[in-house]
Design a protein around this motif. Structure first.
Motif, PDB file in Angstrom:
ATOM      1  N   ASN A  65       1.158  -7.053   9.963  1.00 15.60           N
ATOM      2  CA  ASN A  65       1.714  -9.014  10.249  1.00 15.60           C
ATOM      3  C   ASN A  65       1.298 -10.015   9.442  1.00 15.60           C
ATOM      4  O   ASN A  65       0.095  -9.958   8.968  1.00 15.60           O
ATOM      5  CB  ASN A  65       1.654  -9.400  11.517  1.00 15.60           C
ATOM      6  N   MET A  66       1.742 -10.715   9.513  1.00 16.60           N
ATOM      7  CA  MET A  66       1.125 -12.359   8.999  1.00 16.60           C
ATOM      8  C   MET A  66      -0.252 -12.883   9.665  1.00 16.60           C
ATOM      9  O   MET A  66      -1.312 -13.110   8.719  1.00 16.60           O
ATOM     10  CB  MET A  66       2.360 -13.420   9.065  1.00 16.60           C
ATOM     11  N   ASP A  67      -0.514 -12.418  11.073  1.00 19.14           N
ATOM     12  CA  ASP A  67      -1.584 -12.851  11.313  1.00 19.14           C
ATOM     13  C   ASP A  67      -3.241 -11.371  10.769  1.00 19.14           C
ATOM     14  O   ASP A  67      -3.733 -11.530  11.607  1.00 19.14           O
ATOM     15  CB  ASP A  67      -1.740 -13.283  12.818  1.00 19.14           C
ATOM     16  N   GLY A  68      -2.700 -10.296   9.960  1.00 20.73           N
ATOM     17  CA  GLY A  68      -3.516  -9.988   9.670  1.00 20.73           C
ATOM     18  C   GLY A  68      -3.527  -8.480  11.211  1.00 20.73           C
ATOM     19  O   GLY A  68      -3.991  -6.786  10.700  1.00 20.73           O
ATOM     20  N   THR A  69      -2.729  -8.432  11.918  1.00 19.36           N
ATOM     21  CA  THR A  69      -2.723  -7.128  13.142  1.00 19.36           C
ATOM     22  C   THR A  69      -1.643  -5.961  12.683  1.00 19.36           C
ATOM     23  O   THR A  69      -0.605  -6.401  12.011  1.00 19.36           O
ATOM     24  CB  THR A  69      -2.843  -7.775  14.849  1.00 19.36           C
ATOM     25  N   GLU A  70      -1.851  -4.935  13.137  1.00 16.22           N
ATOM     26  CA  GLU A  70      -1.869  -3.565  13.124  1.00 16.22           C
ATOM     27  C   GLU A  70       0.058  -3.586  13.622  1.00 16.22           C
ATOM     28  O   GLU A  70       0.308  -4.878  15.067  1.00 16.22           O
ATOM     29  CB  GLU A  70      -1.724  -2.947  13.277  1.00 16.22           C
ATOM     30  N   GLN A  71       0.804  -3.267  13.407  1.00 10.30           N
ATOM     31  CA  GLN A  71       2.746  -3.128  14.519  1.00 10.30           C
ATOM     32  C   GLN A  71       2.515  -1.730  14.053  1.00 10.30           C
ATOM     33  O   GLN A  71       1.586  -0.729  13.421  1.00 10.30           O
ATOM     34  CB  GLN A  71       3.591  -4.315  13.325  1.00 10.30           C
ATOM     35  N   GLU A  72       3.552  -1.400  14.486  1.00  9.30           N
ATOM     36  CA  GLU A  72       4.099   0.147  14.553  1.00  9.30           C
ATOM     37  C   GLU A  72       3.968   0.744  13.093  1.00  9.30           C
ATOM     38  O   GLU A  72       3.183   1.961  13.069  1.00  9.30           O
ATOM     39  CB  GLU A  72       5.357   0.561  15.571  1.00  9.30           C
ATOM     40  N   ILE A  73       4.212   0.372  12.523  1.00 13.40           N
ATOM     41  CA  ILE A  73       4.785   0.508  10.743  1.00 13.40           C
ATOM     42  C   ILE A  73       3.990   0.912  10.588  1.00 13.40           C
ATOM     43  O   ILE A  73       3.627   1.492   9.696  1.00 13.40           O
ATOM     44  CB  ILE A  73       6.402  -0.306  10.194  1.00 13.40           C
ATOM     45  N   THR A  74       2.753   0.476  11.017  1.00 12.27           N
ATOM     46  CA  THR A  74       1.573   0.254  10.005  1.00 12.27           C
ATOM     47  C   THR A  74       0.559   1.311  10.037  1.00 12.27           C
ATOM     48  O   THR A  74       0.354   1.986   9.915  1.00 12.27           O
ATOM     49  CB  THR A  74       0.145  -1.547  10.226  1.00 12.27           C
ATOM     50  N   VAL A  75       0.541   1.577  11.729  1.00 14.36           N
ATOM     51  CA  VAL A  75       0.486   3.004  11.976  1.00 14.36           C
ATOM     52  C   VAL A  75       1.355   4.371  11.595  1.00 14.36           C
ATOM     53  O   VAL A  75       0.778   4.779  11.099  1.00 14.36           O
ATOM     54  CB  VAL A  75       0.264   2.956  13.892  1.00 14.36           C
ATOM     55  N   ARG A  76       2.613   3.895  11.364  1.00 12.20           N
ATOM     56  CA  ARG A  76       3.078   5.072  10.758  1.00 12.20           C
ATOM     57  C   ARG A  76       2.550   5.170   9.238  1.00 12.20           C
ATOM     58  O   ARG A  76       2.039   6.506   8.498  1.00 12.20           O
ATOM     59  CB  ARG A  76       4.949   4.786  10.975  1.00 12.20           C
ATOM     60  N   ALA A  77       2.585   3.769   8.916  1.00 11.99           N
ATOM     61  CA  ALA A  77       2.490   4.257   7.414  1.00 11.99           C
ATOM     62  C   ALA A  77       0.748   4.695   6.803  1.00 11.99           C
ATOM     63  O   ALA A  77       0.188   5.306   6.197  1.00 11.99           O
ATOM     64  CB  ALA A  77       1.970   2.777   6.465  1.00 11.99           C
ATOM     65  N   ARG A  78      -0.214   4.196   8.080  1.00  7.31           N
ATOM     66  CA  ARG A  78      -1.438   5.058   8.369  1.00  7.31           C
ATOM     67  C   ARG A  78      -1.075   6.419   7.772  1.00  7.31           C
ATOM     68  O   ARG A  78      -2.066   8.103   7.462  1.00  7.31           O
ATOM     69  CB  ARG A  78      -2.122   4.485   9.314  1.00  7.31           C
ATOM     70  N   LYS A  79      -0.468   6.782   9.289  1.00  8.36           N
ATOM     71  CA  LYS A  79      -0.295   8.414   9.270  1.00  8.36           C
ATOM     72  C   LYS A  79       0.394   9.047   7.649  1.00  8.36           C
ATOM     73  O   LYS A  79       0.143   9.996   7.850  1.00  8.36           O
ATOM     74  CB  LYS A  79       0.735   8.833  10.373  1.00  8.36           C
ATOM     75  N   PHE A  80       1.206   8.681   7.140  1.00  6.82           N
ATOM     76  CA  PHE A  80       1.670   8.732   5.828  1.00  6.82           C
ATOM     77  C   PHE A  80       0.778   9.506   4.473  1.00  6.82           C
ATOM     78  O   PHE A  80       0.437  10.111   4.254  1.00  6.82           O
ATOM     79  CB  PHE A  80       2.514   7.843   5.641  1.00  6.82           C
ATOM     80  N   GLY A  81      -0.642   7.557   4.615  1.00  4.49           N
ATOM     81  CA  GLY A  81      -1.094   7.754   3.735  1.00  4.49           C
ATOM     82  C   GLY A  81      -2.522   9.078   4.237  1.00  4.49           C
ATOM     83  O   GLY A  81      -2.633  10.428   3.058  1.00  4.49           O
ATOM     84  N   ASN A  82      -2.674   9.179   5.530  1.00  3.40           N
ATOM     85  CA  ASN A  82      -3.641  10.525   6.468  1.00  3.40           C
ATOM     86  C   ASN A  82      -2.423  11.890   5.920  1.00  3.40           C
ATOM     87  O   ASN A  82      -2.895  12.711   5.882  1.00  3.40           O
ATOM     88  CB  ASN A  82      -4.121  10.547   7.425  1.00  3.40           C
ATOM     89  N   ARG A  83      -1.208  11.821   5.626  1.00  2.00           N
ATOM     90  CA  ARG A  83      -0.838  13.286   5.707  1.00  2.00           C
ATOM     91  C   ARG A  83      -0.253  13.617   4.246  1.00  2.00           C
ATOM     92  O   ARG A  83      -0.814  14.759   3.599  1.00  2.00           O
ATOM     93  CB  ARG A  83       0.723  13.322   5.756  1.00  2.00           C
ATOM     94  N   LEU A  84      -0.199  12.696   3.406  1.00  2.92           N
ATOM     95  CA  LEU A  84      -0.537  12.984   1.756  1.00  2.92           C
ATOM     96  C   LEU A  84      -1.941  13.502   1.416  1.00  2.92           C
ATOM     97  O   LEU A  84      -2.160  14.003   0.513  1.00  2.92           O
ATOM     98  CB  LEU A  84      -0.712  10.851   0.946  1.00  2.92           C
ATOM     99  N   HIS A  85      -3.030  12.953   2.246  1.00  2.00           N
ATOM    100  CA  HIS A  85      -4.676  13.371   1.690  1.00  2.00           C
ATOM    101  C   HIS A  85      -4.721  14.828   2.436  1.00  2.00           C
ATOM    102  O   HIS A  85      -4.964  15.506   1.276  1.00  2.00           O
ATOM    103  CB  HIS A  85      -5.217  12.671   2.376  1.00  2.00           C
ATOM    104  N   GLY A  86      -3.995  15.273   3.642  1.00  2.00           N
ATOM    105  CA  GLY A  86      -4.067  16.441   3.717  1.00  2.00           C
ATOM    106  C   GLY A  86      -3.528  17.555   3.136  1.00  2.00           C
ATOM    107  O   GLY A  86      -3.577  18.512   3.009  1.00  2.00           O
ATOM    108  N   ARG A  87      -1.770  16.996   3.354  1.00  6.25           N
ATOM    109  CA  ARG A  87      -1.214  18.011   2.339  1.00  6.25           C
ATOM    110  C   ARG A  87      -1.267  18.190   0.468  1.00  6.25           C
ATOM    111  O   ARG A  87      -1.709  19.472   0.586  1.00  6.25           O
ATOM    112  CB  ARG A  87       0.195  17.467   1.705  1.00  6.25           C
ATOM    113  N   PHE A  88      -1.651  17.129   0.328  1.00  4.69           N
ATOM    114  CA  PHE A  88      -2.193  17.522  -1.425  1.00  4.69           C
ATOM    115  C   PHE A  88      -3.166  17.273  -1.535  1.00  4.69           C
ATOM    116  O   PHE A  88      -4.462  17.433  -3.620  1.00  4.69           O
ATOM    117  CB  PHE A  88      -1.284  16.540  -2.095  1.00  4.69           C
TER     118      PHE A  88
END
Length: 140
Positions: A65-88
């Motif tokens: 968010n503009m104030d620097g807080t996380e939102q649902e899509i932030t959590v999903r993007a972080r999960k995507f990054g973690n899956r990239l690391h885990g898979r590859f």
């Protein structure tokens, strides 16, 4: 500064923009967008890109968010990054991506008007901007 190649991702629930960059030059270029189904990419498409470009590091944009807080899509993007690391097994870093889509649209519009604003192009340029901002932050 090393000469690692870095792949950047602009995570979205329908499309994930991808770019490739070089630490040595501090530049990046958009590749293509990968279709996603409710945020889940075709992992085979990502595997093909990783094999083709062989990046040393992956950078995933975090949509805060503009104030620097996380939102649902932030959590999903972080999960995507973690899956990239885990898979590859690649190192993954995250970069604040606030306003990159707006900047990408402006860049594309300057180059080609409304016709240039195709969704895949915007996502790829957004990934490019995320990657370039990450490199700028690392190396000034």
């Amino acid at each position: 500064m090393s000469s690692r190649s870095i792949m950047g991702f602009d995570y979205g629930t329908k499309s994930i923009g991808v770019a490739i960059g070089q630490e040595l030059t501090g530049t990046a270029q958009p590749l293509r967008a990968i279709k996603a189904n409710d945020g889940i990419p075709n992992w085979d498409d990502i595997d093909k890109l990783l094999k083709e470009w062989q990046p040393d590091l992956l950078v995933v944009g975090l949509p805060l968010n503009m104030d620097g807080t996380e939102q649902e899509i932030t959590v999903r993007a972080r999960k995507f990054g973690n899956r990239l690391h885990g898979r590859f097994g690649k190192q993954v870093e995250f970069k604040d991506e606030r306003l990159t889509t707006t900047d990408a649209r402006a860049r594309l519009f300057e180059r080609g008007g409304y016709r240039a604003l195709e969704k895949g192009s915007v996502d790829g340029v957004s990934a490019q901007l995320i990657l370039e901002a990450w490199m700028e932050e690392q190396y000034g």
